[in-house]
Design a protein around this motif. Structure first.
Motif, short mmCIF file in Angstrom:
data_model
loop_
_atom_site.label_atom_id
_atom_site.label_comp_id
_atom_site.label_asym_id
_atom_site.label_seq_id
_atom_site.Cartn_x
_atom_site.Cartn_y
_atom_site.Cartn_z
N ILE A 113 0.84 -1.20 0.00
CA ILE A 113 0.00 0.00 0.00
C ILE A 113 0.88 1.25 0.00
O ILE A 113 0.60 2.21 -0.73
CB ILE A 113 -0.95 0.00 1.21
N ASP A 114 1.93 1.25 0.79
CA ASP A 114 2.84 2.40 0.85
C ASP A 114 3.48 2.65 -0.52
O ASP A 114 3.56 3.80 -0.96
CB ASP A 114 3.93 2.16 1.91
N THR A 115 3.89 1.59 -1.19
CA THR A 115 4.47 1.72 -2.52
C THR A 115 3.45 2.32 -3.49
O THR A 115 3.78 3.21 -4.28
CB THR A 115 4.95 0.35 -3.04
N LEU A 116 2.22 1.83 -3.41
CA LEU A 116 1.18 2.37 -4.28
C LEU A 116 0.91 3.84 -4.00
O LEU A 116 0.72 4.64 -4.93
CB LEU A 116 -0.13 1.59 -4.10
N MET A 117 0.90 4.22 -2.74
CA MET A 117 0.61 5.61 -2.36
C MET A 117 1.70 6.57 -2.86
O MET A 117 1.44 7.75 -3.02
CB MET A 117 0.46 5.73 -0.84
N HIS A 118 2.90 6.07 -3.09
CA HIS A 118 4.00 6.93 -3.54
C HIS A 118 4.17 6.94 -5.06
O HIS A 118 5.09 7.59 -5.57
CB HIS A 118 5.30 6.52 -2.85
N ARG A 119 3.31 6.24 -5.77
CA ARG A 119 3.37 6.30 -7.23
C ARG A 119 2.99 7.71 -7.68
O ARG A 119 2.11 8.35 -7.07
CB ARG A 119 2.43 5.26 -7.84
N PRO A 120 3.62 8.22 -8.72
CA PRO A 120 3.40 9.62 -9.13
C PRO A 120 1.93 9.96 -9.41
O PRO A 120 1.45 11.00 -8.97
CB PRO A 120 4.24 9.76 -10.41
N GLU A 121 1.22 9.07 -10.10
CA GLU A 121 -0.17 9.39 -10.42
C GLU A 121 -1.06 9.40 -9.18
O GLU A 121 -2.00 10.20 -9.09
CB GLU A 121 -0.73 8.46 -11.50
N ILE A 122 -0.77 8.56 -8.22
CA ILE A 122 -1.55 8.53 -6.98
C ILE A 122 -1.21 9.77 -6.14
O ILE A 122 -2.10 10.44 -5.61
CB ILE A 122 -1.27 7.24 -6.17
N ARG A 124 -0.12 12.60 -7.17
CA ARG A 124 -0.70 13.77 -7.83
C ARG A 124 -2.18 13.91 -7.48
O ARG A 124 -2.66 14.99 -7.12
CB ARG A 124 -0.53 13.64 -9.35
N ASP A 125 -2.92 12.79 -7.53
CA ASP A 125 -4.34 12.83 -7.19
C ASP A 125 -4.58 13.18 -5.73
O ASP A 125 -5.51 13.91 -5.39
CB ASP A 125 -5.01 11.48 -7.50
N LEU A 126 -3.73 12.69 -4.86
CA LEU A 126 -3.87 13.02 -3.44
C LEU A 126 -3.64 14.51 -3.20
O LEU A 126 -4.37 15.13 -2.44
CB LEU A 126 -2.90 12.18 -2.60
N HIS A 127 -2.59 15.05 -3.82
CA HIS A 127 -2.29 16.48 -3.66
C HIS A 127 -3.38 17.35 -4.29
O HIS A 127 -3.71 18.41 -3.78
CB HIS A 127 -0.92 16.83 -4.21
N LYS A 128 -3.95 16.87 -5.39
CA LYS A 128 -5.03 17.60 -6.05
C LYS A 128 -6.25 17.70 -5.12
O LYS A 128 -6.87 18.75 -4.99
CB LYS A 128 -5.40 16.89 -7.37
N ASN A 129 -6.56 16.58 -4.45
CA ASN A 129 -7.70 16.55 -3.52
C ASN A 129 -7.46 17.41 -2.30
O ASN A 129 -8.39 17.94 -1.72
CB ASN A 129 -8.03 15.12 -3.10
N GLU A 130 -6.20 17.56 -1.86
CA GLU A 130 -5.89 18.40 -0.71
C GLU A 130 -6.17 19.87 -1.02
O GLU A 130 -6.57 20.64 -0.15
CB GLU A 130 -4.44 18.24 -0.29
N LYS A 131 -5.95 20.28 -2.27
CA LYS A 131 -6.14 21.68 -2.67
C LYS A 131 -7.62 22.04 -2.80
O LYS A 131 -7.99 23.18 -2.67
CB LYS A 131 -5.40 21.97 -3.97
N ASP A 132 -8.46 21.04 -3.12
CA ASP A 132 -9.90 21.30 -3.32
C ASP A 132 -10.63 21.61 -2.06
O ASP A 132 -10.48 21.47 -1.01
CB ASP A 132 -10.57 20.11 -4.02
#
Length: 132
Positions: A113-122, A124-132
């Motif tokens: 799960i940690d590896t998946l969470m650090h993938r660039p596309e994931i 990016r989506d997490l940071h995008k949701n933080e800004k909203d």
């Protein structure tokens, strides 16, 4: 009064399971085995779950720094009578519980799960949701 079916383990189950985990951990730490597969293996007992009747216990284990815990299951099955006898001496119960050993995959799952969470596309989506 009867417990609801999904109430979880009782305090007694938790206490007995922890005592069994402690006994097994001590045996594995001392390497008290004639079986060469177990004598050299560094095994950690991460959790023990015991049934409501205290007759069956499942010990979850992992190998320090290695992911091939499955390879030790046959050796642990061979050592189960010895381990059960040691648990019977150390834990005061009317009947020594039957022991089953299962590799603990929680750490492997968490790393995946940690590896998946650090993938660039994931990320990016997490940071995008933080800004909203």
């Amino acid at each position: 009064m009867k417990k609801p079916p999904n109430a979880g383990p009782s305090q007694r189950q938790l206490r007995v399971a922890e005592e069994i985990r402690h006994v097994l951990s001590g045996i594995f730490a001392r390497g008290e085995f004639r079986d060469p597969d177990l004598a050299s293996a560094q095994i950690t007992v991460t959790e023990v779950r015991i049934g409501p009747d205290l007759k069956r216990a499942t010990a979850f284990f992992s190998r320090l720094g290695r992911s091939d815990a499955d390879a030790l299951v046959p050796a642990l099955v061979r050592a189960t009578p010895y381990l059960r006898g040691q648990v019977a001496k150390a834990v005061k119960l009317r009947i020594a519980p039957d022991l089953t050993f299962t590799p603990d995959l929680a750490l492997d799952y968490a790393m995946k799960i940690d590896t998946l969470m650090h993938r660039p596309e994931i990320a990016r989506d997490l940071h995008k949701n933080e800004k909203d």
